[in-house]
Design a protein around this motif. Structure first.
Motif, short mmCIF file in Angstrom:
data_model
loop_
_atom_site.label_atom_id
_atom_site.label_comp_id
_atom_site.label_asym_id
_atom_site.label_seq_id
_atom_site.Cartn_x
_atom_site.Cartn_y
_atom_site.Cartn_z
N VAL A 7 8.24 24.89 -4.41
CA VAL A 7 7.42 23.95 -5.17
C VAL A 7 8.04 23.78 -6.55
O VAL A 7 8.30 24.76 -7.25
CB VAL A 7 5.97 24.47 -5.30
N LEU A 8 8.27 22.53 -6.93
CA LEU A 8 8.84 22.19 -8.22
C LEU A 8 7.75 21.59 -9.10
O LEU A 8 7.07 20.64 -8.70
CB LEU A 8 9.98 21.18 -8.04
N GLY A 33 22.95 18.57 2.90
CA GLY A 33 22.62 19.65 3.83
C GLY A 33 21.87 20.79 3.18
O GLY A 33 21.12 21.52 3.84
N LEU A 34 22.04 20.96 1.87
CA LEU A 34 21.37 22.06 1.18
C LEU A 34 19.91 21.74 0.83
O LEU A 34 19.08 22.63 0.69
CB LEU A 34 22.12 22.44 -0.10
N ILE A 35 19.60 20.45 0.65
CA ILE A 35 18.22 20.02 0.35
C ILE A 35 17.90 18.84 1.27
O ILE A 35 17.99 17.68 0.87
CB ILE A 35 18.04 19.62 -1.13
N PRO A 36 17.52 19.13 2.54
CA PRO A 36 17.30 18.05 3.50
C PRO A 36 16.04 17.22 3.28
O PRO A 36 16.00 16.05 3.64
CB PRO A 36 17.26 18.76 4.85
N GLN A 37 14.99 17.83 2.70
CA GLN A 37 13.73 17.09 2.54
C GLN A 37 13.11 17.33 1.17
O GLN A 37 13.11 18.44 0.67
CB GLN A 37 12.69 17.56 3.57
N ILE A 38 12.57 16.25 0.61
CA ILE A 38 11.81 16.33 -0.64
C ILE A 38 10.52 15.55 -0.40
O ILE A 38 10.57 14.41 0.06
CB ILE A 38 12.58 15.73 -1.83
N PRO A 62 -1.00 16.46 -7.84
CA PRO A 62 -0.39 15.85 -9.03
C PRO A 62 0.39 16.89 -9.84
O PRO A 62 -0.08 17.99 -10.06
CB PRO A 62 -1.57 15.32 -9.84
N GLY A 63 1.60 16.51 -10.24
CA GLY A 63 2.42 17.39 -11.05
C GLY A 63 3.32 18.31 -10.24
O GLY A 63 3.97 19.20 -10.81
N TYR A 64 3.38 18.10 -8.91
CA TYR A 64 4.21 18.97 -8.07
C TYR A 64 5.00 18.16 -7.05
O TYR A 64 4.52 17.16 -6.54
CB TYR A 64 3.37 20.00 -7.32
N VAL A 65 6.22 18.64 -6.76
CA VAL A 65 7.08 18.07 -5.73
C VAL A 65 7.51 19.23 -4.85
O VAL A 65 7.85 20.30 -5.36
CB VAL A 65 8.31 17.38 -6.36
N MET A 66 7.50 19.05 -3.53
CA MET A 66 7.91 20.10 -2.61
C MET A 66 9.30 19.77 -2.07
O MET A 66 9.59 18.62 -1.76
CB MET A 66 6.93 20.20 -1.43
N GLU A 108 1.43 27.77 4.72
CA GLU A 108 1.26 26.73 3.71
C GLU A 108 2.11 25.51 4.04
O GLU A 108 1.67 24.38 3.87
CB GLU A 108 1.65 27.25 2.33
N VAL A 109 3.34 25.76 4.50
CA VAL A 109 4.25 24.67 4.84
C VAL A 109 3.69 23.86 6.01
O VAL A 109 3.68 22.63 5.97
CB VAL A 109 5.66 25.21 5.17
N GLU A 110 3.19 24.56 7.04
CA GLU A 110 2.61 23.87 8.20
C GLU A 110 1.45 22.99 7.77
O GLU A 110 1.33 21.84 8.19
CB GLU A 110 2.14 24.88 9.24
#
Length: 182
Positions: A7-8, A33-38, A62-66, A108-110
């Protein structure tokens, strides 16, 4: 190597911009390949403004990017990736421990991925009423009657109200946009 979700923290209302800038930097450095999904989890919400129905997109966090990031054998983000992420304008830091970020739990990811998938479906009604709120009917056969919200039905976009008609409490079901708060 394994991939884990992190979480960013970002500036509020800059989630989409940070995601776009991050994707550009990833492409420029050739590390897809190192960051496949945002992800910037959001949902569609329908609301009535000025008598017109419109669909708006609302951020779920709000305020977060995964971001899904490939980690090394120790389970840590490679340094070059970590610094590249932190250099994006509007990006804060990855959430976690004192020195290194901590990955999200698999449960949490699921849940996050299911929520994001569900958000693609039909927009939800943005109902800002709660049980016990006093309201006035502003449209329809019960116009100008006052009552109390007995039940909120978000799936259908309706409210169950208790109106006093001819001196008797009467249950009535109306759409949320037909009433206003007192």
């Amino acid at each position: 190597m394994a991939k884990k979700w992190f979480v960013l923290r970002v500036q509020s209302n800059k989630e989409d911009k940070v995601k776009g800038d991050l994707e550009k930097r990833i492409k420029m450095q050739g590390i897809e390949g190192l960051i496949p999904q945002i992800l910037v989890p959001s949902e569609k919400v329908s609301e009535i403004k000025g008598g017109k129905k419109r669909v708006a997109e609302r951020k779920m966090y709000p305020g977060y990017v995964m971001a899904e990031i490939e980690v090394d054998e120790k389970g840590e983000i490679p340094e070059n990736v970590w610094y590249m992420i932190r250099d994006v304008p509007g990006a804060g830091d990855l959430i976690g421990g004192d020195t290194r970020p901590i990955a999200m739990e698999s449960s949490e990811v699921e849940r996050l991925l299911k929520e994001a998938e569900r958000a693609e479906e039909k927009p939800k009604a943005k109902i800002e009423f709660h049980i016990g709120d006093r309201v006035r009917v502003k449209e329809g056969p019960f116009e100008n009657y006052e009552g109390v919200v007995e039940e909120v039905l978000p799936t259908s976009g309706c409210l169950k109200l208790m109106l006093t008609i001819f001196g008797r409490p009467t249950p009535v079901e109306l759409e949320y946009w037909q009433v206003e708060a007192l």
